[in-house]
Structures are given as C-alpha cells and as structure tokens.
Design a protein around this motif. Sequence first.
Motif, short mmCIF file in Angstrom:
data_model
loop_
_atom_site.label_atom_id
_atom_site.label_comp_id
_atom_site.label_asym_id
_atom_site.label_seq_id
_atom_site.Cartn_x
_atom_site.Cartn_y
_atom_site.Cartn_z
N LEU A 89 0.88 -1.16 0.00
CA LEU A 89 0.00 0.00 0.00
C LEU A 89 0.91 1.21 0.00
CD1 LEU A 89 -2.75 1.33 0.12
CD2 LEU A 89 -2.72 1.05 2.59
N LYS A 90 1.02 1.83 -1.15
CA LYS A 90 1.95 2.94 -1.30
C LYS A 90 1.40 4.19 -0.65
CE LYS A 90 3.97 1.00 -5.41
NZ LYS A 90 4.15 1.07 -6.84
N GLU A 91 2.32 4.95 -0.08
CA GLU A 91 1.93 6.19 0.57
C GLU A 91 1.69 7.27 -0.48
OE1 GLU A 91 3.54 9.07 4.14
OE2 GLU A 91 4.40 7.10 3.86
N ARG A 92 0.59 7.98 -0.32
CA ARG A 92 0.28 9.07 -1.24
C ARG A 92 0.88 10.36 -0.70
NH1 ARG A 92 -5.89 8.74 -1.08
NH2 ARG A 92 -5.60 7.22 0.50
N GLU A 93 1.22 11.25 -1.62
CA GLU A 93 1.75 12.55 -1.18
C GLU A 93 0.62 13.35 -0.55
OE1 GLU A 93 4.23 15.17 -3.38
OE2 GLU A 93 5.10 13.50 -4.49
N GLN A 94 0.92 13.91 0.59
CA GLN A 94 -0.07 14.68 1.33
C GLN A 94 0.50 16.06 1.62
OE1 GLN A 94 -3.09 13.27 2.84
NE2 GLN A 94 -2.79 11.37 1.75
N ALA A 95 -0.35 17.04 1.62
CA ALA A 95 0.09 18.40 1.96
C ALA A 95 -0.28 18.67 3.42
CB ALA A 95 -0.60 19.41 1.05
N GLY A 96 0.49 19.52 4.07
CA GLY A 96 0.17 19.90 5.44
C GLY A 96 0.90 19.04 6.46
N TRP A 97 0.70 19.38 7.72
CA TRP A 97 1.32 18.66 8.82
C TRP A 97 0.30 17.69 9.41
CZ3 TRP A 97 3.71 23.47 11.58
CH2 TRP A 97 4.75 23.96 10.81
N PHE A 98 0.78 16.54 9.80
CA PHE A 98 -0.11 15.55 10.39
C PHE A 98 0.04 15.54 11.90
CE2 PHE A 98 0.18 13.87 6.11
CZ PHE A 98 -1.13 13.46 5.88
N ARG A 99 -1.07 15.47 12.56
CA ARG A 99 -1.05 15.31 14.02
C ARG A 99 -1.12 13.83 14.38
NH1 ARG A 99 -2.52 19.85 17.28
NH2 ARG A 99 -2.65 21.67 15.95
N ARG A 145 -2.76 2.15 7.81
CA ARG A 145 -1.61 1.32 7.48
C ARG A 145 -1.09 1.65 6.10
NH1 ARG A 145 -1.77 -4.40 10.18
NH2 ARG A 145 -2.69 -3.79 12.13
N ARG A 146 0.21 1.47 5.94
CA ARG A 146 0.85 1.64 4.64
C ARG A 146 2.08 0.76 4.63
NH1 ARG A 146 1.07 5.78 7.88
NH2 ARG A 146 3.04 6.59 8.58
N GLY A 147 2.64 0.57 3.47
CA GLY A 147 3.82 -0.29 3.34
C GLY A 147 3.45 -1.69 2.87
N ARG A 148 4.38 -2.62 3.06
CA ARG A 148 4.19 -4.00 2.60
C ARG A 148 3.20 -4.75 3.47
NH1 ARG A 148 9.46 -7.36 1.93
NH2 ARG A 148 8.10 -8.42 3.33
N PHE A 149 2.41 -5.61 2.83
CA PHE A 149 1.48 -6.46 3.56
C PHE A 149 1.59 -7.87 3.03
CE2 PHE A 149 -0.98 -4.73 0.06
CZ PHE A 149 -1.54 -5.86 -0.50
N GLU A 150 1.18 -8.81 3.87
CA GLU A 150 1.17 -10.21 3.47
C GLU A 150 0.10 -10.95 4.25
OE1 GLU A 150 4.17 -13.94 3.80
OE2 GLU A 150 4.98 -12.10 2.95
#
Length: 172
Positions: free
Chosen positions: A109-119, A124-129
Amino acid sequence: MDGLPGAASPAEPTIGRFSGGEVRTMALPVLRSSNTVNRWDPFREFEDLHGRLDEWLESAVSGVPVWSPLADVSETADAYLVAVDLPGVKREDVSVELMGTTLAIAGELKEREQAGWFRSRTRRRGRFEYRTTLPHEVDADRVEANLNDGVLSVRIPKSEAMKPRRIEITGN
C-alpha cells in the motif's frame, strides 16, 4: 427436589438404575454435520501461528514493516472463498500465489503525497502479506481473483477428488 444431586429432570434422557429405583444418563454432544469449516484443527492453529511469527521475524530483521490485512475464509460445496480487505490498494500492487494448499497474498500500500502537517497517522501503509492453509487439495488451474471496492475476492475450486459424490446403493 429440583437441583438436588441424584434428582432426574423429566426432560433428560434416562438410562441405568441408581439407588431408590432412579434412572438417569448424561447427555453427550452430538456431531450433526460433517462440514470441515466448523471443525477445529489444532495443527492448523499452530501453522497459522508459525506463519505469523515468521512474518513478524521477517519484518523485524529486514526493517521493513509488514502487516497482515483482515480476511474471511469460507467454504462452499465446490470451492474455498477468501475475501481480503485491501482499501486503497491498486490491482497491480497485489500478487496472489497458490503453493499446494497454501494461499499467499502480498503487496504494498503505497503512501500518497499529502500536503500539510499531520497530528496523527493511523492508516496502514507499506508492505502487507496474508497467508492461509486450505484444508484439502485444490484445483490450482481454475483459481480466480477479483479486486473490487477495496476487497480482494479469491475463489479456489476444490479438486474433483475432494468433491462429495453420491454413491448408489444396490441390493434388494
């Protein structure tokens, strides 16, 4: 006399004689279905635990986090059905492999580009099995997989030898 030791309830099946002419039995559980999905297999539990420990060790050693998506496995008369939740995952980022009776679903699950700061980030993101071992022989040439609305549906037909067949009884 209800609730006293040795008192038989009228609804209980009875067999055997005890003091005072009393007759009682113990009700035993009865297996009413031969459906293999409902049957508990301790060895399968150990296989699943072993697989999860392998995944955890692999992610700890490689430094790449691996997570396991939620899934349902069910059985029909002619196939095993696996539904895996993969919201936001593209079809080209998933692989489905069948090795004997072990089904392995892996991807990223690839991370999408996001604008702004996250609190906070809880998605989940990354490899899964996801791995599961099916109870019987399957027809690997007819496996179907479909990713629709964030759910990967995999249909694994049972081999012809494993399908129930009716045997005709002869005689008078």
